[in-house]
Scaffold this motif. Structure first.
Motif, short mmCIF file in Angstrom:
data_model
loop_
_atom_site.label_atom_id
_atom_site.label_comp_id
_atom_site.label_asym_id
_atom_site.label_seq_id
_atom_site.Cartn_x
_atom_site.Cartn_y
_atom_site.Cartn_z
N ASP A 1 0.84 -1.19 0.00
CA ASP A 1 0.00 0.00 0.00
C ASP A 1 0.88 1.25 0.00
N GLU A 2 0.82 1.98 -1.10
CA GLU A 2 1.69 3.16 -1.24
C GLU A 2 1.52 4.15 -0.10
N GLU A 3 0.26 4.38 0.29
CA GLU A 3 -0.04 5.36 1.35
C GLU A 3 0.63 4.97 2.65
N GLY A 4 0.48 3.70 3.03
CA GLY A 4 1.07 3.20 4.28
C GLY A 4 2.58 3.33 4.24
N LEU A 5 3.17 2.95 3.13
CA LEU A 5 4.63 2.99 3.00
C LEU A 5 5.15 4.42 3.11
N LYS A 6 4.37 5.37 2.53
CA LYS A 6 4.78 6.78 2.52
C LYS A 6 5.02 7.29 3.95
N PHE B 1 6.28 5.84 6.28
CA PHE B 1 7.57 5.37 6.78
C PHE B 1 8.72 5.80 5.86
N GLY B 2 8.40 6.73 4.97
CA GLY B 2 9.43 7.22 4.06
C GLY B 2 9.83 6.20 3.01
N LEU B 3 8.93 5.25 2.73
CA LEU B 3 9.26 4.19 1.77
C LEU B 3 8.38 4.30 0.53
N THR B 4 8.83 3.68 -0.54
CA THR B 4 8.00 3.56 -1.73
C THR B 4 7.89 2.07 -2.05
N VAL B 5 6.96 1.75 -2.93
CA VAL B 5 6.78 0.34 -3.30
C VAL B 5 8.10 -0.24 -3.81
N ASP B 6 8.79 0.55 -4.63
CA ASP B 6 10.04 0.04 -5.20
C ASP B 6 11.15 -0.08 -4.15
N SER B 7 11.22 0.93 -3.24
CA SER B 7 12.31 0.86 -2.25
C SER B 7 12.08 -0.28 -1.26
N TYR B 8 10.83 -0.61 -0.97
CA TYR B 8 10.56 -1.67 0.02
C TYR B 8 10.77 -3.06 -0.56
N LYS B 9 10.40 -3.22 -1.83
CA LYS B 9 10.57 -4.53 -2.49
C LYS B 9 12.03 -4.90 -2.49
#
Ligand code: SAM
Length: 260
Positions: free
Chosen positions: A245-250, A252-260
């Protein structure tokens, strides 16, 4: 002074009770029980000869709500008379079981000692037998009729467990089974969320060591054809794979690509 402990006896006869629950039963002045069958009742009465079954309070000509109130008043009365009372309920005494919670609440309000000891519930057996870890995808549990009659929303990414599916839509609270027509309505309601082809599971844990678990998988559309009973539980596996979830990750300062 009287007291109450509500304990669980587990699902499978004799082997799934905790040591502490067993010792409360053995030491009680009186044990009231809601157990799945006569074999379980006779096992508890071997642990304590002062065993009284509450099963006979159930009847087809009165609402289950009345039965549960009678269970509570029977237990409360004995505590008030000064006895060390144990309520022995199959499974976990506090899971989909109104009477134990209510008896404890009423007695505490009157100043008596009253508490609960956990037990192994049908859901615990389900996780073991179906190999489902509720932490892997999340897991939501509902009483089937409550899901149908009240505002809830289902998380299609997680497992959904429907308790009392054998009573789905049985709003009179007097019958011990539901009808084909109620199951058809249940299916049609669930198609708000799931396609008719979505695989669901009916699970029944064995009460006796000689029995096997029922694990039946079939498309949602076939539910009305199935024999259900008072111990059937339905599992709806997730419809979707987990998605980030992009919103949730945001947050924490994360993006879908950075978390994967
Ligand atoms: N307190 C119980 C427990 O901890 O498992 C649950 C009691 S609730 C009133 C009854 C419902 O529990 C049933 O309709 C069914 O959904 C589930 N259940 C009870 N026995 C079961 C069994 N042997 N296998 C699977 N589900 C069961």
């Amino acid at each position: 002074k009287g007291s109450l402990v509500c304990v669980g006896t587990g699902i499978q006869l004799a082997g799934q009770i905790t040591l502490i629950a067993k010792s409360y039963i053995e030491e009680a002045d009186i044990v009231f029980g809601v157990l799945p069958d006569p074999v379980a009742e006779s096992w508890i009465s071997e642990l304590n000869s002062n065993f009284v079954s509450l099963q006979n309070l159930y009847s087809e000509d009165r609402s289950r709500k009345e039965t549960y109130k009678d269970m509570v008043s029977t237990i409360v009365k004995e505590v008030k008379s000064g006895k060390k009372v144990v309520g022995a309920f199959y499974g976990h005494p506090g899971v989909f079981a109104w009477a134990p919670h209510e008896a404890i609440r009423q007695l505490r309000a009157l100043g008596y000692e009253a508490f609960m000891e956990p037990g192994i519930s049908a859901e615990d057996c389900l996780f073991a037998d179906l190999g489902i870890d509720p932490g892997a995808r999340g897991c939501q549990g509902y009483e089937a009729t409550q899901l149908l009659f009240y505002k809830h929303s289902l998380d299609l990414y997680s497992y959904v467990i429907l308790w009392q599916i054998g009573l789905a839509g049985e709003w009179t609270l007097q019958s011990f089974s539901t009808s084909r027509s109620n199951l058809e309505k249940t299916v049609s309601y669930l198609t708000r969320w799931y396609p008719l082809s979505h695989e669901v599971i009916i699970y029944e844990a064995p009460f006796l060591p000689t029995q096997e678990a029922r694990i039946e998988r079939f498309p949602l559309s076939s539910l009305p054809d199935k024999e259900l009973n008072m111990s059937s539980t339905m599992v709806i596996p997730p419809l979707y794979e987990l998605e980030l979830d992009e919103e949730g990750l945001k947050h924490f300062g994360l993006t879908v690509d950075s978390y994967k």
